[in-house]
Design a protein around this motif. Structure first.
Motif, PDB file in Angstrom:
ATOM      1  N   UNK A  25     -45.404  37.771   5.975  1.00  0.00           N
ATOM      2  CA  UNK A  25     -46.052  38.386   7.138  1.00  0.00           C
ATOM      3  C   UNK A  25     -47.376  39.060   6.794  1.00  0.00           C
ATOM      4  N   UNK A  26     -47.651  39.265   5.510  1.00  0.00           N
ATOM      5  CA  UNK A  26     -48.853  39.999   5.109  1.00  0.00           C
ATOM      6  C   UNK A  26     -50.158  39.359   5.591  1.00  0.00           C
ATOM      7  N   UNK A  27     -50.384  38.049   5.385  1.00  0.00           N
ATOM      8  CA  UNK A  27     -51.646  37.457   5.878  1.00  0.00           C
ATOM      9  C   UNK A  27     -51.803  37.580   7.391  1.00  0.00           C
ATOM     10  N   UNK A  28     -50.715  37.357   8.129  1.00  0.00           N
ATOM     11  CA  UNK A  28     -50.784  37.459   9.589  1.00  0.00           C
ATOM     12  C   UNK A  28     -51.023  38.910  10.016  1.00  0.00           C
ATOM     13  N   UNK A  29     -50.394  39.842   9.301  1.00  0.00           N
ATOM     14  CA  UNK A  29     -50.577  41.251   9.631  1.00  0.00           C
ATOM     15  C   UNK A  29     -52.011  41.702   9.420  1.00  0.00           C
ATOM     16  N   UNK A  30     -52.621  41.258   8.321  1.00  0.00           N
ATOM     17  CA  UNK A  30     -54.014  41.618   8.048  1.00  0.00           C
ATOM     18  C   UNK A  30     -54.938  41.018   9.102  1.00  0.00           C
ATOM     19  N   UNK A  31     -54.690  39.764   9.471  1.00  0.00           N
ATOM     20  CA  UNK A  31     -55.543  39.088  10.460  1.00  0.00           C
ATOM     21  C   UNK A  31     -55.457  39.776  11.825  1.00  0.00           C
ATOM     22  N   UNK A 102     -39.246  42.505  12.443  1.00  0.00           N
ATOM     23  CA  UNK A 102     -38.941  43.924  12.618  1.00  0.00           C
ATOM     24  C   UNK A 102     -39.888  44.820  11.802  1.00  0.00           C
ATOM     25  N   UNK A 103     -40.350  44.339  10.655  1.00  0.00           N
ATOM     26  CA  UNK A 103     -41.261  45.138   9.840  1.00  0.00           C
ATOM     27  C   UNK A 103     -42.726  44.934  10.177  1.00  0.00           C
ATOM     28  N   UNK A 153     -47.471  47.309   3.420  1.00  0.00           N
ATOM     29  CA  UNK A 153     -46.586  46.320   2.798  1.00  0.00           C
ATOM     30  C   UNK A 153     -45.304  46.977   2.295  1.00  0.00           C
ATOM     31  N   UNK A 154     -45.433  48.148   1.691  1.00  0.00           N
ATOM     32  CA  UNK A 154     -44.249  48.836   1.177  1.00  0.00           C
ATOM     33  C   UNK A 154     -43.352  49.292   2.323  1.00  0.00           C
ATOM     34  N   UNK A 159     -38.490  48.514   5.668  1.00  0.00           N
ATOM     35  CA  UNK A 159     -37.891  48.232   6.983  1.00  0.00           C
ATOM     36  C   UNK A 159     -37.109  46.928   6.944  1.00  0.00           C
ATOM     37  N   UNK A 160     -37.653  45.935   6.269  1.00  0.00           N
ATOM     38  CA  UNK A 160     -36.964  44.651   6.157  1.00  0.00           C
ATOM     39  C   UNK A 160     -35.683  44.785   5.338  1.00  0.00           C
ATOM     40  N   UNK A 161     -35.731  45.593   4.303  1.00  0.00           N
ATOM     41  CA  UNK A 161     -34.558  45.778   3.449  1.00  0.00           C
ATOM     42  C   UNK A 161     -33.405  46.410   4.218  1.00  0.00           C
TER      43      UNK A 161
END
Length: 229
Positions: A25-31, A102-103, A153-154, A159-161
């Motif tokens: 999800x990181x690339x999509x979140x940054x975009x 969810x995160x 990210x952390x 949240x994902x965990x």
């Protein structure tokens, strides 16, 4: 503290699911964070609301919507399974998808706030020197936003965990396949003489969550000092 094979499997699967969910999800979140922070366009408020919707909706509702969309008979699930062989429902990949959803709001919000704190004059100065927009983003905006990206990210990982509702609704609670730490705790609570295992896994969950929060704050401050320096 010695874990049983079942507990170890649930713990390792939770770490795997949370890691894949965060990295995916990181690339999509940054975009999306960049769009919300730097661009004005029709429907911006709607996109902002959609990103934060998982924070407001009951997790069970989110999981059910994912099941409708990405289930074997869902429009997206059937398409991905038929053309790419990707199956989400009742698989660990589905757990990763649910956790990513969810995160995602926490990730986007942290990155967006960090990007909004970047002085736009620096970006404009790079542009006047001939740098194209993509290069300005990579060399100015992204590095200066790094504290928020790491913190987001952390937090997204934490949240994902700990995700339970959307996961169990979308992929059920299959030992060795989709049973993460939260769903394993739920299973132990429902069984006789399972309190000891449930307490043990609960303590592990608390320890990982607290560590993630402390790490998020430490990384944000450390990277902020580097950027300011």
């Amino acid at each position: 503290m010695t874990l049983t094979p079942e507990e170890t499997t649930a713990l390792l699967l939770s770490l795997k699911v949370a890691s894949v969910a965060t990295l995916g999800s990181l690339p999509f979140g940054i975009a999306i964070a960049w769009l919300l922070a730097r661009r004005e366009f029709p429907g911006k408020a709607l996109l902002d609301a959609a990103v934060h919707l998982p924070l407001i909706l009951p997790p069970v509702v989110t999981g059910y919507l994912l099941l409708l969309l990405f289930g074997r008979k869902g429009p997206l699930g059937a398409f991905l399974a038929e053309h790419f062989g990707i199956v989400f429902a009742f698989r660990w990949t589905g757990a990763a998808l649910a956790c990513a959803v969810m995160g995602f709001p926490l990730l986007v919000r942290a990155v967006r706030l960090s990007m909004e704190a970047v002085d736009t004059k620096l970006e404009a100065a790079a542009g006047t020197l001939g740098a194209p927009p993509w290069l300005v983003f990579l060399t100015v905006t992204l590095p200066l936003s790094l504290p928020g990206i790491l913190a987001g990210a952390v937090l997204s990982f934490a949240r994902a965990f700990g995700e339970f509702g959307a996961t169990i609704t979308f992929v059920s609670n299959i030992p060795g396949e989709t049973q993460t730490l939260p769903t394993a705790i739920y299973s132990f609570i429902q069984t006789p003489d399972g309190d000891e295992q449930a307490i043990r896994l609960t303590l592990i969950s608390i320890a990982i969550a607290v560590t993630a929060l402390i790490l998020s704050e430490w990384l944000a401050r450390r990277m902020a000092k580097r950027v300011l320096g």
